[in-house]
Scaffold this motif. Structure first.
Motif, PDB file in Angstrom:
ATOM      1  N   SER A 143      19.568 -30.335   8.003  1.00  0.00           N
ATOM      2  CA  SER A 143      19.129 -31.052   9.198  1.00  0.00           C
ATOM      3  C   SER A 143      19.816 -32.413   9.292  1.00  0.00           C
ATOM      4  O   SER A 143      20.549 -32.819   8.388  1.00  0.00           O
ATOM      5  N   ASP A 170      25.772 -24.687   8.458  1.00  0.00           N
ATOM      6  CA  ASP A 170      24.452 -24.067   8.285  1.00  0.00           C
ATOM      7  C   ASP A 170      23.405 -25.093   8.695  1.00  0.00           C
ATOM      8  O   ASP A 170      22.948 -25.900   7.891  1.00  0.00           O
ATOM      9  N   THR A 171      23.055 -25.057   9.980  1.00  0.00           N
ATOM     10  CA  THR A 171      22.041 -25.958  10.516  1.00  0.00           C
ATOM     11  C   THR A 171      21.313 -25.203  11.628  1.00  0.00           C
ATOM     12  O   THR A 171      21.446 -23.987  11.737  1.00  0.00           O
ATOM     13  N   SER A 172      20.532 -25.898  12.455  1.00  0.00           N
ATOM     14  CA  SER A 172      19.755 -25.203  13.480  1.00  0.00           C
ATOM     15  C   SER A 172      19.595 -26.084  14.717  1.00  0.00           C
ATOM     16  O   SER A 172      19.985 -27.259  14.720  1.00  0.00           O
ATOM     17  N   GLY A 173      19.008 -25.496  15.772  1.00  0.00           N
ATOM     18  CA  GLY A 173      18.690 -26.255  16.975  1.00  0.00           C
ATOM     19  C   GLY A 173      19.913 -26.803  17.690  1.00  0.00           C
ATOM     20  O   GLY A 173      20.991 -26.200  17.661  1.00  0.00           O
ATOM     21  N   LEU A 176      23.209 -26.932  15.776  1.00  0.00           N
ATOM     22  CA  LEU A 176      23.909 -25.659  15.678  1.00  0.00           C
ATOM     23  C   LEU A 176      24.649 -25.355  16.972  1.00  0.00           C
ATOM     24  O   LEU A 176      25.795 -24.893  16.946  1.00  0.00           O
ATOM     25  N   PRO A 189      23.086 -18.648  11.086  1.00  0.00           N
ATOM     26  CA  PRO A 189      21.719 -18.793  11.598  1.00  0.00           C
ATOM     27  C   PRO A 189      20.852 -17.622  11.154  1.00  0.00           C
ATOM     28  O   PRO A 189      21.367 -16.586  10.726  1.00  0.00           O
ATOM     29  N   ASN A 190      19.526 -17.772  11.248  1.00  0.00           N
ATOM     30  CA  ASN A 190      18.664 -16.603  11.083  1.00  0.00           C
ATOM     31  C   ASN A 190      18.478 -15.941  12.445  1.00  0.00           C
ATOM     32  O   ASN A 190      19.029 -16.400  13.453  1.00  0.00           O
ATOM     33  N   GLU A 193      17.047 -18.245  15.155  1.00  0.00           N
ATOM     34  CA  GLU A 193      18.007 -19.270  15.583  1.00  0.00           C
ATOM     35  C   GLU A 193      19.102 -18.670  16.459  1.00  0.00           C
ATOM     36  O   GLU A 193      19.563 -19.292  17.419  1.00  0.00           O
ATOM     37  N   GLU A 196      17.626 -18.206  19.875  1.00  0.00           N
ATOM     38  CA  GLU A 196      17.603 -19.487  20.582  1.00  0.00           C
ATOM     39  C   GLU A 196      18.988 -19.828  21.135  1.00  0.00           C
ATOM     40  O   GLU A 196      19.113 -20.330  22.258  1.00  0.00           O
TER      41      GLU A 196
END
Length: 316
Positions: A143, A170-173, A176, A189-190, A193, A196
């Motif tokens: 993050s 390797d991050t999210s939101g 990413l 992502p998973n 994610e 999204e």
């Protein structure tokens, strides 16, 4: 060692992980800790520690609180990691992980992070630009501090690529999304994610595979979608593979995704085939789930699991 073997990891929001084992953990009541351990952690840090197990030269950078940097500095020395972290006023955050072996759950309690200013971001960007010129792969993990905008990740991906290194994210939101727009070499992502990112629910493996394939064809060389205990989907320019980990007794999921990234990066640096990288990454992730610490002490457990990883080709 040559540029082809040098790897850099970037951790902008590291943490000191305090993992506690508490059977029948219950909110609002007194809980007795059965065991605990404290680790210098964060996605990029965890990945760097794993990469050293393969004998690869690794440089670590990101933001580190100057008031409690000692636990990180000690670990960097012990692991043989080159320290290029930008020191920021204040303390690196603490992350409490409560592991309940009876319910097989992990409860996270995350403290606030550091507050780097624009000057710190510029210092980090300059460091990454210099390091990427001498590296083959640069991994951006985790993050962001609240004061760092998500566009920073995309800007760093561009800097890394322009210096001739492979950007891994390797991050999210929003971070990413910013990375994807700048076309990194690998993302992980998973399934939530990914949904999204594409703006709609993805309910089946086929749907996930098709969206992963589209992202790959847009220029992202490797798209990895984590599905937790079910396994992971790996898509590159040549193959679409689904890997199922062996059944194990889960202890903590902390660090499992980092181990997967570490396996893919190590496999690439060591010249393994795509299928071999997938097998290694899946075994490393499974081995990490079987312990409380975010990083493996050695590769023995993962090596024993490799032959039990199931890999199948996905038809789109």
């Amino acid at each position: 060692m040559s540029k082809k073997n040098r790897i850099v990891t970037v951790t902008m929001n590291p943490a000191i992980d305090l993992a506690c084992t508490v059977s029948d953990f219950t909110a609002g009541k007194v809980n007795r800790v059965e065991s605990y351990q404290t680790d210098a952690a964060g996605k990029g840090v965890n990945i760097a520690v794993l990469l050293r197990k393969f004998g690869l030269p690794v440089t670590v950078t990101g933001f580190l609180g100057q008031d409690n940097a000692g636990i990180f500095e000690k670990m960097f020395r012990e692991q043989g990691l080159e320290d290029w972290f930008v020191r920021v006023p204040g303390e690196t955050r603490i992350g409490i992980k409560v592991l309940d072996p009876r319910t097989e759950t992990t409860t996270d309690i995350n403290f606030p992070g550091l507050a780097p200013d624009m000057g710190h971001v510029e210092e980090l960007t300059a460091a990454i630009e210099k390091l990427a010129a001498e590296a083959s792969i640069v991994v951006i993990g985790g993050s962001l501090p609240a004061t760092v905008g998500p566009e920073t990740v995309g800007e760093l991906v561009t800097v890394i690529r322009e210096q001739g290194a492979k950007p891994v994210v390797d991050t999210s939101g929003p971070a990413l999304r910013s990375a994807v727009d700048s076309v990194p070499w690998l993302i992980k992502p998973n399934d939530d994610e990914l949904a999204e990112l594409v703006g709609r629910p993805l309910k089946t493996i086929s749907e996930i595979a098709r969206e992963s394939w589209r992202m790959n064809r847009s220029g992202i060389a490797n798209v990895v979608i984590s599905l937790g205990a079910r396994g992971a989907l790996f898509v590159n320019d040549e193959e679409e593979l689904f890997a199922t980990p062996p059944e194990i007794e889960p202890v903590s999921t902390v660090g499992a995704g980092d181990a997967m990234i570490g396996g893919l990066v190590a496999g690439t640096a060591l010249g393994l085939s795509f299928r071999e990288r997938v097998r290694l990454a899946t075994a490393l992730s499974a081995a990490t789930v079987a312990q409380a610490a975010p990083s493996l002490e050695n590769l023995d457990r993962a090596r024993k699991l490799e032959d039990r990883v199931t890999i199948e080709t996905i038809s789109l």
